[in-house]
Scaffold this active site. Structure first.
Site, PDB file in Angstrom:
ATOM      1  N   LYS A  51       0.820  -1.212   0.000  1.00  0.00           N
ATOM      2  CA  LYS A  51       0.000   0.000   0.000  1.00  0.00           C
ATOM      3  C   LYS A  51       0.851   1.258   0.000  1.00  0.00           C
ATOM      4  CE  LYS A  51      -3.403  -2.710  -0.096  1.00  0.00           C
ATOM      5  NZ  LYS A  51      -2.845  -3.949   0.393  1.00  0.00           N
ATOM      6  N   TYR A 272     -11.229 -16.148   2.441  1.00  0.00           N
ATOM      7  CA  TYR A 272     -10.373 -14.985   2.663  1.00  0.00           C
ATOM      8  C   TYR A 272      -9.852 -15.020   4.109  1.00  0.00           C
ATOM      9  CZ  TYR A 272      -8.752 -10.404   3.864  1.00  0.00           C
ATOM     10  OH  TYR A 272      -7.959  -9.390   4.322  1.00  0.00           O
ATOM     11  N   TYR A 298      -2.244 -13.482   2.580  1.00  0.00           N
ATOM     12  CA  TYR A 298      -1.914 -13.084   1.197  1.00  0.00           C
ATOM     13  C   TYR A 298      -0.674 -13.806   0.647  1.00  0.00           C
ATOM     14  CZ  TYR A 298      -4.996  -9.158   2.356  1.00  0.00           C
ATOM     15  OH  TYR A 298      -6.058  -8.395   2.741  1.00  0.00           O
TER      16      TYR A 298
HETATM   17  N1  PLP Z   1      -0.486  -8.860  -0.200  1.00  0.00           N
HETATM   18  C1  PLP Z   1      -0.596  -8.152   0.938  1.00  0.00           C
HETATM   19  C2  PLP Z   1       0.428  -8.364   2.002  1.00  0.00           C
HETATM   20  C3  PLP Z   1      -1.668  -7.257   1.125  1.00  0.00           C
HETATM   21  O1  PLP Z   1      -1.754  -6.556   2.260  1.00  0.00           O
HETATM   22  C4  PLP Z   1      -2.634  -7.121   0.101  1.00  0.00           C
HETATM   23  C5  PLP Z   1      -3.766  -6.230   0.323  1.00  0.00           C
HETATM   24  O2  PLP Z   1      -4.917  -6.472   0.116  1.00  0.00           O
HETATM   25  C6  PLP Z   1      -2.466  -7.875  -1.083  1.00  0.00           C
HETATM   26  C7  PLP Z   1      -1.397  -8.734  -1.183  1.00  0.00           C
HETATM   27  C8  PLP Z   1      -3.429  -7.785  -2.219  1.00  0.00           C
HETATM   28  O3  PLP Z   1      -3.308  -6.563  -2.905  1.00  0.00           O
HETATM   29  P1  PLP Z   1      -4.570  -5.927  -3.615  1.00  0.00           P
HETATM   30  O4  PLP Z   1      -5.577  -5.697  -2.535  1.00  0.00           O
HETATM   31  O5  PLP Z   1      -4.071  -4.675  -4.245  1.00  0.00           O
HETATM   32  O6  PLP Z   1      -5.082  -6.902  -4.609  1.00  0.00           O
END
Ligand code: PLP
Length: 355
Positions: A51, A272, A298
């Site tokens: 971010k 999720y 993630y």
């Molecule tokens: N990886 C991490 C560590 C994240 O915090 C996020 C956030 O949602 C993502 C991947 C996924 O990115 P995006 O939400 O832009 O698809």
């Protein structure tokens, strides 16, 4: 190359270009050359993450508009809201972040440690409440914006993941320029980029940035939202909007084709925010072999995808770049997942979304 710095104001919040290096032991094990681009260590702001790269463009806009408070939304253990709070602190703004329950992870410290703790330490204003993962506009977020206005503040609205925002795709479109520059310095080419995808603007930005380059490559999004259709819709919309925005500012006219948007649904775990046993095994592999820490929400899922796809022969004779987007601050909240795998299965079974 898009050269976005010439088109849009940007507020430096990180140390870019982020480092890029070969994962030697993982490469040897998989028989594929695997490198990592480390957006998890690209900023000094509260452990950074993906971010920060996006927020450089949004914060510049917020400052130009005279706003004094960043208002955003995410899960209780959101990396995004922690980075919004960090960016606000670093530029002397306030932050209000709605911290919803997007999953139920049965642990009394889930809402106390990790990202939410960092937000509290940085003087943020986390507002606990709201349920369910969705990138649509939420009442909770609208109420937070109203609260800031009622107190005489000037809020700047940042949606979940800084994604469905006019400037949301710029950070990772610029990432593609950075990769091309680093490739030139290293004298190599990455045929595949593997990236975790959820609210969509990370992958969408990359798709736009790499589509702007002459030599085509695959951007492989590993879905972490456990909703392939929703993720595809988000990535497609943001990619197209970002193309329009860049062209409207006089930049390169980029065309994104449907085939450029590749979402792999196979590694999203039970839901999720919930890891599968395979997610945990992949996290352990990356940690034991490279001391590279990934998280159960993630990056553990995207490294699982990379390892599994490599083992199945998808990248034979090609080079892979793993985009490490951060996320390790959430690990504390998931300590139970590493105590014993049977416990994990039980926890995943018991965990429920609340509508
Ligand atoms: N990886 C991490 C560590 C994240 O915090 C996020 C956030 O949602 C993502 C991947 C996924 O990115 P995006 O939400 O832009 O698809």
């Amino acid at each position: 190359m898009l050269a976005l710095d010439k088109l849009f104001p940007r507020k430096t919040l990180g140390f870019f270009p982020s480092p890029i290096h070969k994962l030697e032991r993982l490469s040897a094990m998989l028989g594929v050359e695997v490198w990592a681009k480390r957006d998890d260590v690209s900023s000094g702001l509260a452990f950074g993450g993906n971010k920060i790269r996006k927020l450089e463009w949004l914060v510049a806009d917020a400052l130009a508009k005279g706003c004094d408070t960043l208002v955003s939304i995410g899960n209780i253990q959101s990396n995004h809201t922690r980075q919004v709070c960090a960016a606000a602190a670093a530029v002397g703004m306030k932050s209000y972040t709605v911290q919803e329950t997007w999953l139920e992870w049965d642990d009394p410290v889930y809402d106390k440690v990790g990202n939410i703790l960092l937000t509290r330490i940085m003087g943020g204003n986390p507002i606990m409440g709201g349920y369910g993962y969705s990138t649509t506009e939420k009442d909770t977020w609208a109420r937070a914006l109203e609260e800031v206005r009622a107190k005489g503040g000037k809020p700047y609205a940042i949606p979940a993941g800084a994604s469905d925002h006019p400037l949301g795709g710029l950070g990772y479109a610029n990432f593609a320029d950075e990769v091309a520059m680093q490739e030139q310095q290293l004298g190599i080419f990455f045929d595949n980029i593997v990236v975790a995808t959820c609210t969509g603007s990370t992958q969408a930005g990359m798709v736009v940035g790499f589509a702007a380059q002459e030599k085509r490559r695959r951007v492989i999004g590993i879905d972490t939202a456990d909703d392939e259709a929703m993720t595809r819709r988000a990535v497609t919309k943001i990619a197209n909007d970002t193309c329009e925005l860049i062209a409207a500012k006089g930049g390169q006219r980029v065309v994104v084709r449907d085939a450029d948007i590749e979402i792999i649904p196979d590694y999203s775990g039970p839901a999720y925010g919930l890891p599968s046993e395979q997610t945990i095994a992949a996290i352990r592999t990356a940690a034991e072999m490279e001391a590279m820490l990934t998280d159960p929400v993630y990056e553990g899922k995207s490294i699982d995808g990379l390892i599994d796809m490599a083992k199945k022969g998808h990248f034979k004779g090609q080079r892979v770049l793993y985009a490490h987007l951060g996320g390790a601050p959430a690990l504390n909240a998931y300590y139970k997942a590493f105590e014993d795998p049977e416990n994990l299965t039980k926890l995943a079974r018991e965990a429920r979304y609340k509508e």
